[in-house]
Design a protein around this motif. Structure first.
Motif, PDB file in Angstrom:
ATOM      1  N   GLN A 122      -3.573   4.516 -15.760  1.00 40.06           N
ATOM      2  CA  GLN A 122      -2.243   4.944 -16.209  1.00 40.06           C
ATOM      3  C   GLN A 122      -1.325   5.142 -15.003  1.00 40.06           C
ATOM      4  OE1 GLN A 122      -2.174   8.145 -19.071  1.00 40.06           O
ATOM      5  NE2 GLN A 122      -0.130   8.768 -18.438  1.00 40.06           N
ATOM      6  N   LEU A 123      -1.864   5.719 -13.948  1.00 42.32           N
ATOM      7  CA  LEU A 123      -1.105   5.915 -12.720  1.00 42.32           C
ATOM      8  C   LEU A 123      -0.652   4.576 -12.135  1.00 42.32           C
ATOM      9  CD1 LEU A 123      -0.161   8.051 -10.647  1.00 42.32           C
ATOM     10  CD2 LEU A 123      -2.338   7.691  -9.479  1.00 42.32           C
ATOM     11  N   VAL A 124      -1.530   3.585 -12.143  1.00 41.05           N
ATOM     12  CA  VAL A 124      -1.177   2.249 -11.643  1.00 41.05           C
ATOM     13  C   VAL A 124       0.010   1.689 -12.422  1.00 41.05           C
ATOM     14  CG1 VAL A 124      -1.956  -0.150 -11.418  1.00 41.05           C
ATOM     15  CG2 VAL A 124      -3.462   1.716 -10.726  1.00 41.05           C
ATOM     16  N   MET A 125      -0.036   1.764 -13.740  1.00 42.54           N
ATOM     17  CA  MET A 125       1.077   1.242 -14.550  1.00 42.54           C
ATOM     18  C   MET A 125       2.370   2.004 -14.270  1.00 42.54           C
ATOM     19  SD  MET A 125       0.291  -1.481 -16.125  1.00 42.54           S
ATOM     20  CE  MET A 125       1.777  -1.588 -17.124  1.00 42.54           C
ATOM     21  N   GLN A 126       2.289   3.299 -14.138  1.00 41.88           N
ATOM     22  CA  GLN A 126       3.484   4.090 -13.834  1.00 41.88           C
ATOM     23  C   GLN A 126       4.091   3.685 -12.497  1.00 41.88           C
ATOM     24  OE1 GLN A 126       1.797   8.023 -14.126  1.00 41.88           O
ATOM     25  NE2 GLN A 126       2.239   8.196 -16.312  1.00 41.88           N
ATOM     26  N   GLU A 127       3.246   3.471 -11.513  1.00 40.67           N
ATOM     27  CA  GLU A 127       3.729   3.072 -10.188  1.00 40.67           C
ATOM     28  C   GLU A 127       4.308   1.657 -10.202  1.00 40.67           C
ATOM     29  OE1 GLU A 127       4.001   4.981  -7.275  1.00 40.67           O
ATOM     30  OE2 GLU A 127       3.610   6.565  -8.738  1.00 40.67           O
ATOM     31  N   THR A 169       0.850  -1.190   0.000  1.00 42.45           N
ATOM     32  CA  THR A 169       0.000   0.000   0.000  1.00 42.45           C
ATOM     33  C   THR A 169       0.885   1.239   0.000  1.00 42.45           C
ATOM     34  OG1 THR A 169      -1.713  -1.193   1.202  1.00 42.45           O
ATOM     35  CG2 THR A 169      -1.842   1.203   1.228  1.00 42.45           C
ATOM     36  N   ARG A 170       0.547   2.177  -0.875  1.00 44.32           N
ATOM     37  CA  ARG A 170       1.299   3.432  -0.932  1.00 44.32           C
ATOM     38  C   ARG A 170       0.354   4.589  -1.215  1.00 44.32           C
ATOM     39  NH1 ARG A 170       5.024   2.533  -6.284  1.00 44.32           N
ATOM     40  NH2 ARG A 170       5.591   0.728  -5.055  1.00 44.32           N
ATOM     41  N   THR A 171       0.788   5.758  -0.808  1.00 45.44           N
ATOM     42  CA  THR A 171       0.061   6.982  -1.093  1.00 45.44           C
ATOM     43  C   THR A 171       0.752   7.661  -2.267  1.00 45.44           C
ATOM     44  OG1 THR A 171      -0.589   7.213   1.207  1.00 45.44           O
ATOM     45  CG2 THR A 171      -0.718   9.187  -0.163  1.00 45.44           C
ATOM     46  N   VAL A 172      -0.042   8.014  -3.275  1.00 44.99           N
ATOM     47  CA  VAL A 172       0.493   8.601  -4.494  1.00 44.99           C
ATOM     48  C   VAL A 172      -0.179   9.946  -4.721  1.00 44.99           C
ATOM     49  CG1 VAL A 172       0.726   8.276  -6.990  1.00 44.99           C
ATOM     50  CG2 VAL A 172       0.835   6.303  -5.467  1.00 44.99           C
ATOM     51  N   TYR A 173       0.623  10.941  -4.984  1.00 43.63           N
ATOM     52  CA  TYR A 173       0.111  12.264  -5.334  1.00 43.63           C
ATOM     53  C   TYR A 173       0.211  12.410  -6.841  1.00 43.63           C
ATOM     54  CZ  TYR A 173       0.653  12.846  -0.372  1.00 43.63           C
ATOM     55  OH  TYR A 173       0.546  12.663   0.986  1.00 43.63           O
ATOM     56  N   TYR A 174      -0.864  12.860  -7.475  1.00 43.42           N
ATOM     57  CA  TYR A 174      -0.907  12.905  -8.934  1.00 43.42           C
ATOM     58  C   TYR A 174      -1.873  13.983  -9.391  1.00 43.42           C
ATOM     59  CZ  TYR A 174      -5.439  10.620  -8.721  1.00 43.42           C
ATOM     60  OH  TYR A 174      -6.751  10.347  -8.469  1.00 43.42           O
ATOM     61  N   LYS A 175      -1.787  14.295 -10.669  1.00 46.04           N
ATOM     62  CA  LYS A 175      -2.716  15.250 -11.277  1.00 46.04           C
ATOM     63  C   LYS A 175      -4.014  14.534 -11.597  1.00 46.04           C
ATOM     64  CE  LYS A 175       0.914  17.972 -13.422  1.00 46.04           C
ATOM     65  NZ  LYS A 175       1.498  18.457 -14.664  1.00 46.04           N
ATOM     66  N   SER A 176      -5.124  15.177 -11.331  1.00 46.81           N
ATOM     67  CA  SER A 176      -6.425  14.540 -11.563  1.00 46.81           C
ATOM     68  C   SER A 176      -6.675  14.288 -13.046  1.00 46.81           C
ATOM     69  CB  SER A 176      -7.547  15.386 -10.972  1.00 46.81           C
ATOM     70  OG  SER A 176      -7.565  16.667 -11.573  1.00 46.81           O
ATOM     71  N   SER A 177      -5.887  14.883 -13.928  1.00 47.14           N
ATOM     72  CA  SER A 177      -6.053  14.659 -15.365  1.00 47.14           C
ATOM     73  C   SER A 177      -5.448  13.326 -15.814  1.00 47.14           C
ATOM     74  CB  SER A 177      -5.420  15.803 -16.160  1.00 47.14           C
ATOM     75  OG  SER A 177      -4.029  15.871 -15.874  1.00 47.14           O
ATOM     76  N   VAL A 178      -4.686  12.669 -14.935  1.00 46.24           N
ATOM     77  CA  VAL A 178      -4.068  11.383 -15.266  1.00 46.24           C
ATOM     78  C   VAL A 178      -5.047  10.269 -14.915  1.00 46.24           C
ATOM     79  CG1 VAL A 178      -2.154   9.804 -14.758  1.00 46.24           C
ATOM     80  CG2 VAL A 178      -1.744  12.274 -14.846  1.00 46.24           C
ATOM     81  N   PRO A 179      -5.430   9.428 -15.890  1.00 45.48           N
ATOM     82  CA  PRO A 179      -6.337   8.314 -15.582  1.00 45.48           C
ATOM     83  C   PRO A 179      -5.726   7.372 -14.536  1.00 45.48           C
ATOM     84  CG  PRO A 179      -6.109   8.604 -17.955  1.00 45.48           C
ATOM     85  CD  PRO A 179      -5.077   9.475 -17.310  1.00 45.48           C
ATOM     86  N   THR A 180      -6.557   6.867 -13.663  1.00 45.80           N
ATOM     87  CA  THR A 180      -6.085   6.004 -12.581  1.00 45.80           C
ATOM     88  C   THR A 180      -5.335   4.793 -13.114  1.00 45.80           C
ATOM     89  OG1 THR A 180      -7.969   6.713 -11.263  1.00 45.80           O
ATOM     90  CG2 THR A 180      -6.803   4.761 -10.514  1.00 45.80           C
TER      91      THR A 180
END
Length: 126
Positions: free
Chosen positions: A31-36, A18-29
């Motif tokens: 896509q964020l998962v794959m980046q992480e 489990t991690r906390t990620v800060y991101y721009k709301s314009s990034v689809p979730t």
């Protein structure tokens, strides 16, 4: 955003992180998962899914199915890694964070390929 991602541990078991990620709301979730996942694990004892040169072209969700399209570097990025464990960890992470049921992988839009000897010509279920 808090998310639970999955990585193999030293024994090869897929375990949550489990991690906390800060991101721009314009990034689809998704896509964020794959980046992480490409960044790798933060917890000691967890192993990366990919080499740091892994890349995906796009990822999107339609009707509770997540479509992950890698570029041709995925074979090299997964060289020396357990492809089945990596795909399973992606599916579990997407299911946990995005609430999807299934994942379809492709390379340059083609699903009828193998990644280091593992066929991706099927839908992987969570």
């Amino acid at each position: 955003m808090q998310m639970t991602l999955y990585f193999p541990d030293g024994s090869g078991t897929i375990v949550p992180e489990t991690r906390t990620v800060y991101y721009k709301s314009s990034v689809p979730t998704e896509q964020l998962v794959m980046q992480e996942l490409i960044k790798g694990p933060y917890e000691a004892g967890h192993q990366s899914l990919f080499a740091s040169n892994a890349n995906f072209l796009n990822v999107n969700i339609q009707k509770k199915i997540c479509y992950v399209n890698f570029d041709e570097s995925v074979s090299q990025a997964l060289s020396g890694y357990d492809v089945n464990k990596a795909l399973q960890a992606i599916v579990r992470s997407m299911s946990s964070v995005c609430g999807i049921d299934k994942v379809q992988f492709s390379v340059n839009g083609d699903t009828a390929v193998e990644i280091n000897g593992v066929s991706i010509n099927k839908i992987f279920e969570a």
